[in-house]
Scaffold this motif. Structure first.
Motif, PDB file in Angstrom:
ATOM      1  N   THR A   1      21.454 -38.362  27.598  1.00 28.60           N
ATOM      2  CA  THR A   1      20.199 -38.024  28.231  1.00 28.60           C
ATOM      3  C   THR A   1      19.459 -39.369  28.336  1.00 28.60           C
ATOM      4  OG1 THR A   1      20.098 -35.846  27.260  1.00 28.60           O
ATOM      5  CG2 THR A   1      18.207 -36.484  28.378  1.00 28.60           C
ATOM      6  N   GLN A  50      17.771 -31.626  24.612  1.00 29.80           N
ATOM      7  CA  GLN A  50      16.228 -31.821  24.951  1.00 29.80           C
ATOM      8  C   GLN A  50      15.906 -32.989  24.277  1.00 29.80           C
ATOM      9  OE1 GLN A  50      13.922 -28.437  23.691  1.00 29.80           O
ATOM     10  NE2 GLN A  50      14.482 -27.321  25.416  1.00 29.80           N
ATOM     11  N   SER A  58      12.935 -38.569  28.843  1.00 25.74           N
ATOM     12  CA  SER A  58      12.672 -37.130  28.288  1.00 25.74           C
ATOM     13  C   SER A  58      13.232 -36.313  29.221  1.00 25.74           C
ATOM     14  CB  SER A  58      11.305 -36.757  28.396  1.00 25.74           C
ATOM     15  OG  SER A  58      10.626 -37.766  27.461  1.00 25.74           O
ATOM     16  N   GLY A  59      13.231 -34.895  28.716  1.00 28.59           N
ATOM     17  CA  GLY A  59      13.702 -33.801  29.744  1.00 28.59           C
ATOM     18  C   GLY A  59      14.846 -33.081  29.059  1.00 28.59           C
ATOM     19  N   ASN A  60      15.551 -32.077  29.924  1.00 30.80           N
ATOM     20  CA  ASN A  60      16.573 -31.415  29.278  1.00 30.80           C
ATOM     21  C   ASN A  60      17.684 -31.555  30.166  1.00 30.80           C
ATOM     22  OD1 ASN A  60      14.593 -29.939  27.996  1.00 30.80           O
ATOM     23  ND2 ASN A  60      14.615 -27.978  28.962  1.00 30.80           N
ATOM     24  N   LYS A  61      18.916 -31.414  29.554  1.00 31.13           N
ATOM     25  CA  LYS A  61      20.199 -31.558  30.234  1.00 31.13           C
ATOM     26  C   LYS A  61      21.104 -30.399  29.836  1.00 31.13           C
ATOM     27  CE  LYS A  61      23.553 -34.669  31.649  1.00 31.13           C
ATOM     28  NZ  LYS A  61      24.215 -36.065  31.523  1.00 31.13           N
ATOM     29  N   GLU A  62      21.726 -29.712  30.875  1.00 28.28           N
ATOM     30  CA  GLU A  62      22.492 -28.485  30.283  1.00 28.28           C
ATOM     31  C   GLU A  62      23.963 -28.890  30.643  1.00 28.28           C
ATOM     32  OE1 GLU A  62      20.863 -24.812  31.110  1.00 28.28           O
ATOM     33  OE2 GLU A  62      22.681 -23.714  31.649  1.00 28.28           O
ATOM     34  N   SER A  88      16.868 -32.610  20.438  1.00 26.15           N
ATOM     35  CA  SER A  88      17.424 -31.121  20.073  1.00 26.15           C
ATOM     36  C   SER A  88      18.618 -31.164  20.793  1.00 26.15           C
ATOM     37  CB  SER A  88      16.624 -30.084  20.137  1.00 26.15           C
ATOM     38  OG  SER A  88      15.432 -30.174  19.472  1.00 26.15           O
ATOM     39  N   SER A 143      20.676 -24.513  16.708  1.00 28.52           N
ATOM     40  CA  SER A 143      19.550 -25.515  17.204  1.00 28.52           C
ATOM     41  C   SER A 143      19.776 -26.624  16.167  1.00 28.52           C
ATOM     42  CB  SER A 143      18.239 -25.041  17.081  1.00 28.52           C
ATOM     43  OG  SER A 143      17.282 -26.219  17.263  1.00 28.52           O
ATOM     44  N   THR A 154      22.757 -27.413  25.465  1.00 25.13           N
ATOM     45  CA  THR A 154      21.574 -28.061  26.271  1.00 25.13           C
ATOM     46  C   THR A 154      20.906 -29.163  25.234  1.00 25.13           C
ATOM     47  OG1 THR A 154      21.199 -25.853  27.260  1.00 25.13           O
ATOM     48  CG2 THR A 154      19.311 -27.237  27.054  1.00 25.13           C
ATOM     49  N   ASP A 156      11.956 -34.790  23.695  1.00 21.96           N
ATOM     50  CA  ASP A 156      10.689 -34.807  23.737  1.00 21.96           C
ATOM     51  C   ASP A 156      10.099 -36.332  23.044  1.00 21.96           C
ATOM     52  OD1 ASP A 156       7.972 -32.617  22.112  1.00 21.96           O
ATOM     53  OD2 ASP A 156       7.854 -34.453  23.519  1.00 21.96           O
TER      54      ASP A 156
END
Lengths: 114, 112
Positions: free
Chosen positions: B50, B64, B53-57, B73, B20, B62, B66
């Motif tokens: 990105t 993130q 906001s949100g996640n991307k994989e 992250s 992380s 990944t 916020d």
């Protein structure tokens, strides 16, 4: 293949000498940037150019000079006024005039004062 | 206080661990968030991108964002020795003329 070419990869400068680092891109990007990176440190902006024949000083411009006569080329001259020039120099470019799409970096030039 | 803060590390993990990496920022106008990977003596390469906001994989990676906490992250699953590098976060505001602001980078070492 499209990309950014920096040359030379290694450069040695004697005290009192001016040296020029080359940066060429064939990505048709509008903006180009020069960064300096010291060991264990982040990127520090030296100069940037968002259009041909125009450039702006970054955070550490003293002792450096640039030109932007062609869209593809953005050479950096390290002058004798730069007292501590030993560092890794990175050239980058971006689409348009914003960082929104990220930068593409060259592979860098390592400059050493001898 | 810097606009973007990143722990310089080094962060040492065993092969196969989940990694992380994090950045905090102070400018609430940042909308675009990126992670770059830089191998020793090489230029940074864009790893993840990105918007808002949100996640991307993407494979083992990944990203993130916020925005309420001003915290981003990058997670690396099943880390490999080839992931050993410095990871730089970068971000920018919306609109023309806004350049990327970089974090100082976190050095990651994945040990076999």
């Amino acid at each position: 293949d499209g990309g950014i070419t920096q040359s030379p990869k290694y450069l040695f400068r004697k005290e009192g000498q001016n040296v020029t680092l080359s940066c060429e891109q064939n990505l048709n990007h509008d903006a180009m940037y020069w960064y300096r990176q010291d060991p264990g440190q982040g990127l520090r902006l030296i100069y940037y150019s968002q259009i041909v024949n125009d450039f702006q000083k970054g955070d550490i411009a003293e002792g450096y000079s640039v030109s932007r006569e062609k869209k593809e080329s953005f050479p950096l001259t390290v002058t004798s006024a730069q007292k501590n020039p030993t560092a890794f120099y990175l050239c980058a470019s971006s689409i348009g005039r914003a960082g929104n799409y990220g930068y593409t970096f060259g592979s860098g030039t390592r400059l050493t004062v001898v | 206080q810097k606009e973007v803060e990143q722990d310089p590390g080094p962060l040492s993990v065993p092969e196969g661990a989940i990694v992380s990496l994090n950045c905090t920022y102070s400018n609430s106008a940042f909308q675009y968030f990126m992670w770059y990977r830089q191998y020793s003596r090489k230029g940074p390469e864009l790893l993840m991108y990105t918007y808002s906001s949100g996640n991307k994989e993407d494979g083992r990676f990944t990203a993130q964002v916020d925005k309420s906490s001003k915290y981003i992250s990058l997670f690396i699953r099943d880390s490999q020795p080839s992931d050993s590098a410095t990871y730089l976060c970068a971000m920018s505001e919306e609109g023309a003329g806004n350049m990327l602001t970089f974090g100082g980078g976190t050095r990651l070492m994945v040990k076999p």
